[in-house]
Scaffold this motif. Sequence first.
Motif, short mmCIF file in Angstrom:
data_model
loop_
_atom_site.label_atom_id
_atom_site.label_comp_id
_atom_site.label_asym_id
_atom_site.label_seq_id
_atom_site.Cartn_x
_atom_site.Cartn_y
_atom_site.Cartn_z
N ASP A 1 0.86 9.28 2.36
CA ASP A 1 0.14 8.83 3.56
C ASP A 1 0.16 9.91 4.65
O ASP A 1 -0.83 10.16 5.30
CB ASP A 1 0.82 7.57 4.12
CG ASP A 1 -0.05 6.36 3.88
OD1 ASP A 1 -1.15 6.54 3.36
OD2 ASP A 1 0.39 5.25 4.22
N ASP B 1 2.50 4.47 -0.22
CA ASP B 1 1.87 5.76 -0.49
C ASP B 1 2.72 6.86 0.11
O ASP B 1 2.69 7.11 1.30
CB ASP B 1 0.45 5.79 0.09
CG ASP B 1 -0.26 7.07 -0.27
OD1 ASP B 1 0.38 7.94 -0.91
OD2 ASP B 1 -1.42 7.20 0.08
N ARG C 1 2.42 6.11 -5.74
CA ARG C 1 1.65 4.96 -5.27
C ARG C 1 1.89 3.69 -6.07
O ARG C 1 1.09 2.77 -6.03
CB ARG C 1 0.14 5.30 -5.25
CG ARG C 1 -0.17 6.51 -4.36
CD ARG C 1 -1.62 6.61 -3.99
NE ARG C 1 -1.84 7.81 -3.17
CZ ARG C 1 -2.39 8.94 -3.62
NH1 ARG C 1 -2.82 9.01 -4.86
NH2 ARG C 1 -2.52 9.96 -2.82
N ASN D 1 -5.19 5.48 -6.72
CA ASN D 1 -5.35 5.31 -5.27
C ASN D 1 -4.30 4.32 -4.74
O ASN D 1 -3.59 3.66 -5.50
CB ASN D 1 -6.77 4.85 -4.96
CG ASN D 1 -7.23 5.32 -3.59
OD1 ASN D 1 -6.44 5.34 -2.65
ND2 ASN D 1 -8.48 5.71 -3.49
N VAL D 2 -4.24 4.23 -3.44
CA VAL D 2 -3.29 3.35 -2.76
C VAL D 2 -3.41 1.91 -3.26
O VAL D 2 -4.52 1.39 -3.38
CB VAL D 2 -3.58 3.40 -1.24
CG1 VAL D 2 -2.68 2.43 -0.48
CG2 VAL D 2 -3.42 4.82 -0.73
N SER E 1 0.84 -1.19 0.00
CA SER E 1 0.00 0.00 0.00
C SER E 1 0.87 1.25 0.00
O SER E 1 0.54 2.26 0.59
CB SER E 1 -0.94 -0.01 1.19
OG SER E 1 -1.83 -1.07 1.04
N ASP F 1 -8.42 5.88 1.14
CA ASP F 1 -8.20 4.53 0.61
C ASP F 1 -9.56 3.85 0.59
O ASP F 1 -10.08 3.45 1.62
CB ASP F 1 -7.22 3.80 1.53
CG ASP F 1 -6.95 2.38 1.06
OD1 ASP F 1 -7.64 1.91 0.12
OD2 ASP F 1 -6.06 1.72 1.64
#
Length: 579
Positions: free
Chosen positions: A70, A67, A162, A234-235, A65, A120
């Motif tokens: 984050d 990112d 990502r 997205n993640v 995941s 997420d």
Amino acid sequence: QPVKATSKPPNKDPQGKEVRMKAEDKEAHKAAKETPKPTIKVRAGKDSKKQIMAVKKSGVHKVLSLDATDVPRNARAVGQFGVAVNVASNENSEVRRRWDEGHFNVYLSDKIPLDRAIPDTRPEMCAQNLVHNDLPSTSVIFCFVDEVWSTLLRSVHSVLNRSPPHLLTEIILVDDFSTREYLKEKLDKYMSQFPKVRIIRLKERQGLIRARLAGAAAAKGEVLTFLDSHVECNVGWLEPLLERVYLDRRKVPCPVIEVISDKDMSYMLVDNFQRGIFRWPLVFGWSALPEEYIKKNNMTIADPIRCPVMAGGLFSIDKKYFYELGAYDPGLDVWGGENMEISFKIWMCGGEIEIIPCSRVGHIFRGKNPYKFPKNRQKTVERNLARVAEVWLDEYKDLFYGHGYNHLLDKKVVDIGNLTEQIELRKRLNCKSFKWYLDNVYPDMDAPLAKAEGLVLNRGLRKCLSLQGGSLLFDTCDLSKQSQHFNYTWTKQIRHQDQCIAAQFNDNGSVLQPCDDNKPELRWFHKSSKSALGEHLIAEFISHHMCLEANPKGDTFQLNSCETSNLFQKWQFTHYNTN
Ligand code: LR7
Ligand code: MN
């Protein structure tokens, strides 16, 4: 009539959904990179045992995941975390002034960080999903023409931030002959910070289809991933896509396309179980999987969804496979129809299209295309669609023409170009029929081959049309007699096998002619309704005031001026298809 902007999937606001932060992912990422390549690699097809073997042999890990956003640099920035932003009322004139630069809130987009965090939105269970350590790596291709600076950059940053670096060969930006100054040296300079980003500049406007072909030709990755130039990945978006290609190179996975609001730039998640479908005349749309189908297949919200057609802009495909399929028809111009073309081609020639719920990408849906069409927009799109219909739809192409495109049948007026190569390709690949596609891929699609069918009753005579010994007569109605069966086709012909009723009678009084889509004298306007002229058969070719009439003696036909109450001018088919 039918050519509209692309439709948004049903969506809702995810506000309040917590933004997950994953520290453990750094560890997993290291593992994914360090795990040695397996000695035996089983590329499994449909055989699930083989798939399990592959899992065992090559090692797997949980989806990274990764990112970099984050913990965003500026948690208080406008639009951070994908929340809706309401621009102050004194800024509204600025919003309006800049709207047309992209047909969305450009003013607001420019204020939002280029690397903002977004929620997420993956289903919880995606966190447990395993992917292989030795996934193929991909070239990400963005085509753009006069894209807004902040959205183009936000798209690129979302991929850089990502995507596991070892799975991202490069990002290719294909500039489809933009005119805006900032997309020249300024863009070159900005992107020179990122060694993975390459820019290809087309010397004249090619349209997105040929721009993608140029990007694909330059790509070095094993997989091609196409994206629109106003998205936010997205993640964990990439690995689940590549995993599908890894399991079977003929799978063409698409992320769930979520909605970035064109007004407040918020990130909205879409309903589960949505798939891409089309309605006549080849209009793309979204529709939820039928409830029984979900139950029967025991599907969870994280399972791949088989899709009759893809939206078009966002998908991964094995590069070699893309070329085996003949890529896109290069005769398609500017925008539109290429999603139908590649979808039919993939399914009918042995592949599969899937939406992968564990992969999610936001897209700004715009009410209008913000760029110019070199020719008329409507004409460009309908010409593209007609090419697709002619090559892929077989006898079902009548449904395409009959739902608003009958004017395209007049080949003298509309030149859809040469199709020899596309037709050859379909033969060479040994692709299945469109009927097979409807039966197997999209069985819930309603596709009756005629608008109306069965017996044709004349209300004045109370007798039915009958084709006997080469001539058209009247007979006592009898459903069991094949000679009395007629179709009122989507292309407006009254047809019995290959014979059609013509509005131009021969010297010998014959009403019949061999059917031919190009002959306007074979087209009849007919409507079964309670409206004034319902059930009349009106000769379109001569004039809208001439109707087919049976002689009261029941032996000949004539064309007369239409009269609402004349029952000898009223014709009724046994069955009308409403679609
Ligand atoms: O002449 C052009 N040259 C280009 O490079 C015209 C467009 N483009 C670029 C453009 O800058 C953009 O990045 O091509 C990309 C797609 O154009 P859009 O964003 O205007 O298209 P869209 O989002 O309205 O339309 C959808 O249908 C198109 C049909 O040809 C393409 O397949 C788009 O990629 C596709 N977009 C998506 O699938 C995202 C989800 C939309 C839905 C449903
Ligand atoms: Mn788009």
